[in-house]
Write a protein that holds these residues in place. Structure first.
Motif, PDB file in Angstrom:
ATOM      1  N   CYS A  77       0.806  -1.226   0.000  1.00 17.71           N
ATOM      2  CA  CYS A  77       0.000   0.000   0.000  1.00 17.71           C
ATOM      3  C   CYS A  77       0.839   1.276   0.000  1.00 17.71           C
ATOM      4  N   THR A  78       2.150   1.150   0.201  1.00 14.38           N
ATOM      5  CA  THR A  78       3.069   2.289   0.177  1.00 14.38           C
ATOM      6  C   THR A  78       2.538   3.463   1.009  1.00 14.38           C
ATOM      7  N   MET A  79       2.469   3.211   2.324  1.00 15.82           N
ATOM      8  CA  MET A  79       1.946   4.240   3.232  1.00 15.82           C
ATOM      9  C   MET A  79       3.070   5.187   3.651  1.00 15.82           C
ATOM     10  N   ALA A 244       1.851  -0.946  -9.033  1.00 19.30           N
ATOM     11  CA  ALA A 244       1.646  -0.617  -7.616  1.00 19.30           C
ATOM     12  C   ALA A 244       2.971  -0.588  -6.854  1.00 19.30           C
ATOM     13  N   ASN A 247       7.381   2.136  -6.326  1.00 17.70           N
ATOM     14  CA  ASN A 247       8.249   2.792  -5.342  1.00 17.70           C
ATOM     15  C   ASN A 247       9.596   2.073  -5.210  1.00 17.70           C
ATOM     16  N   ASN A 266      -0.082   3.959  -9.351  1.00 21.13           N
ATOM     17  CA  ASN A 266      -0.961   4.292  -8.234  1.00 21.13           C
ATOM     18  C   ASN A 266      -0.413   5.600  -7.665  1.00 21.13           C
ATOM     19  N   LYS A 269      -0.241   5.905  -4.015  1.00 27.16           N
ATOM     20  CA  LYS A 269       0.781   5.148  -3.287  1.00 27.16           C
ATOM     21  C   LYS A 269       2.151   5.794  -3.518  1.00 27.16           C
ATOM     22  N   THR A 270       2.663   5.629  -4.736  1.00 29.89           N
ATOM     23  CA  THR A 270       4.033   6.036  -5.034  1.00 29.89           C
ATOM     24  C   THR A 270       4.250   7.546  -4.874  1.00 29.89           C
ATOM     25  N   HIS A 275      -4.187   7.985   1.437  1.00 30.68           N
ATOM     26  CA  HIS A 275      -5.131   6.993   0.916  1.00 30.68           C
ATOM     27  C   HIS A 275      -5.457   5.962   1.985  1.00 30.68           C
ATOM     28  N   THR A 434       8.643   1.735   3.678  1.00 31.49           N
ATOM     29  CA  THR A 434       8.792   2.955   2.861  1.00 31.49           C
ATOM     30  C   THR A 434      10.036   3.749   3.273  1.00 31.49           C
TER      31      THR A 434
END
Ligand code: PLP
Length: 493
Positions: A77-79, A244, A247, A266, A269-270, A275, A434
């Motif tokens: 989900c790249t938070m 997705a 990143n 996305n 995300k990236t 989100h 991340t």
């Protein structure tokens, strides 16, 4: 303690605002609004002072976990942290006051921004053309597969199959089905990768597209990508990348150079837009020149025009003259303010900054993976990219599941990683730290994960019944679905 609702805080006559004295003639309401449109009783709005209102919402904002409150290693989900400058930019009145039906001459700035964002993303992707219309990654997948369908119809080829590895996100086969294709699953090999030999065994003149996620959902780079692309292309099929996990590769390698014909981004995300919880996203699709005619309409285009005194300047317009386009996939332009955030992020970071983000995301994930590989199972031992997938399989004997570990993490103030995905890893724990987290934060998380592993040995009940420190304890998931009760203290019927 449970937070009361704003209605329970209400006390008759209390006011949270002060209006200036009225300086226009006072008229009865029904001289302005037809009586039939007027309500008979008062609206029953809560009567609360300003300070109690502020405190109520500040308290509420801390009950749930969020990325501004703590570490959020939700894999896939790249938070990452969402820089506040993005929010500043997308709140500029010039953007928020735009009407989607304004003529092009009056919204050149917005069109220039969309065009500039498209150019930056094309550069990251190594592609020739782009659309920003889709409003989610899954929407981008569907858009891309509709383009694939249109491409083969134009060529007069009948191809109905999409090949998808078993590690793929569930949206991949779902998008294939909605776009009218049949999806065939390919098993990953012992290394967690798509095996070229296996791909060769499945490829045929029926295959329209191979749908690949790179790095895949195990966080592993599909290092046979060039061969995979050759196999697909030799059979006349296209190669799609679920972007997705972008990143992990910005500025390091370009999907277009790896043989990817089209992909989705996305942006949420990236490119750092808040989100989760169903918030707005953006899932643009970039592609090679061969696929460009099929992109949704309109596309944002640039032309140079005379501006007098022998000078020329760019002008932006919406190109609707695209006979092979699959048509619109969203009203107007997609989620424009998400694009403003992504554009701001890219301009703040610069090309070098984006590359550094990817490099640091990879270092963080490997740091966490190596620190935990003895306390948890690590099904695939090689270096990972921007995320790693561990497993809680070894705790089965104590009756502890990955879900319990995720719940226990909440007690320590961390958001849980993604669990039970990818589905090919039993009891999966998918961690994506991340690039925005400090080493201290990662160390704290590692320490906590080790501590939970120790707790499982010594006091498994503590873990099995977690969380204990959150506003709400362990929920009955099944009951929550079968008998939703959205009102605290209310009755469900
Ligand atoms: C998030 C994600 C998607 C879907 O993207 P949405 O924006 O949530 O629709 C697809 N594939 C992978 C690998 C993802 O992580």
């Amino acid at each position: 303690m449970l937070e009361k609702t704003i209605f329970e805080l209400s006390s008759s006559g209390r006011e949270g605002h002060a209006l200036p004295a009225c300086d226009v003639p006072v008229l009865p309401l029904d001289t302005l609004v037809p009586a039939a449109a007027l309500r008979g009783d008062l609206a029953g709005l809560p009567q609360v002072s300003e300070i109690d209102t502020v405190r109520h919402f500040v308290r509420l904002s801390t009950l749930n976990h969020h990325v501004d409150k703590g570490f959020y290693p939700l894999g896939s989900c790249t938070m990452k942290y969402n820089p506040k400058v993005n929010e500043d930019a997308c709140r500029l009145p010039g953007f928020t006051g735009l009407h989607p039906l304004q003529d092009e001459a009056s919204c050149q700035g917005a069109l220039a921004l969309m065009h500039g964002l498209g150019e930056a993303l094309r550069e990251v992707a190594g592609h020739d053309a782009i659309t920003l219309q889709p409003v989610a990654g899954a929407h981008g997948e569907l858009t891309a597969l509709m383009m694939v369908g249109a491409y083969f119809r134009k060529r007069g080829e009948k191809r109905d199959t999409i090949l998808i590895p078993d590690s793929a996100h569930g949206t991949n086969p779902a998008s294939a089905t909605i776009a009218g294709f049949r999806s065939v699953t390919i098993k990953s090999n012992g290394e967690g990768l798509l095996d070229p030999a296996d791909l060769r065994a499945h490829i045929s003149g029926q295959v329209a597209c191979v749908m690949l996620t790179n790095p895949n959902t195990l966080g592993l780079f599909e290092r046979n990508i060039v061969e995979i692309a050759r196999i697909a292309h030799d059979a006349g099929a296209l190669l799609y990348m679920d972007g997705a996990n972008l990143n992990a590769m910005m500025g390091i390698v370009r999907p277009g150079d790896m043989g990817i014909d089209l992909m989705h981004f996305n942006l949420h995300k990236t490119f750092s837009t808040p989100h989760g919880g169903g918030g707005p996203g953006a899932g643009g699709v970039s592609c090679t020149a061969a696929l460009a005619p099929f992109l949704p309409s309109p596309v944002v285009a640039e032309r140079m025009v005379d501006v007098g005194s022998n000078a020329r300047a760019p002008q932006y317009y919406l190109d609707h003259d695209r006979p092979d386009s699959i048509g619109r996939v969203h009203s107007f332009f997609g989620n424009f303010l998400v694009m403003v955030r992504a554009y701001t992020y890219i301009r703040m970071m610069g090309g070098r900054g984006l590359r550094d983000a990817s490099v640091n995301a990879i270092i963080s994930a490997n740091y966490v993976m190596r620190a935990l590989e003895n306390d948890y199972d690590l099904p695939y031992k090689t270096h990972c990219k921007h995320e790693c997938v561990l497993s809680g399989l070894r705790f089965r004997d104590q009756g502890v599941k990955t879900l319990d570990i995720a719940k226990r993490l909440l007690d320590y103030g961390f958001h849980a990683p993604t669990i039970y995905f990818p589905m090919i890893v039993p009891e999966a724990i998918m961690i994506e730290p991340t690039e925005t987290e400090s080493q201290e934060t990662l160390d704290e998380f590692i320490k906590t994960m080790k501590r939970i592993a120790q707790e499982i040995k010594e006091t498994p009940e503590l873990v099995k019944t977690a969380p204990h420190n959150t506003p709400i304890g362990r929920l009955d998931d099944v009951k929550a679905v079968k008998q939703p009760n959205l009102r605290y203290g209310g009755v469900c019927n």
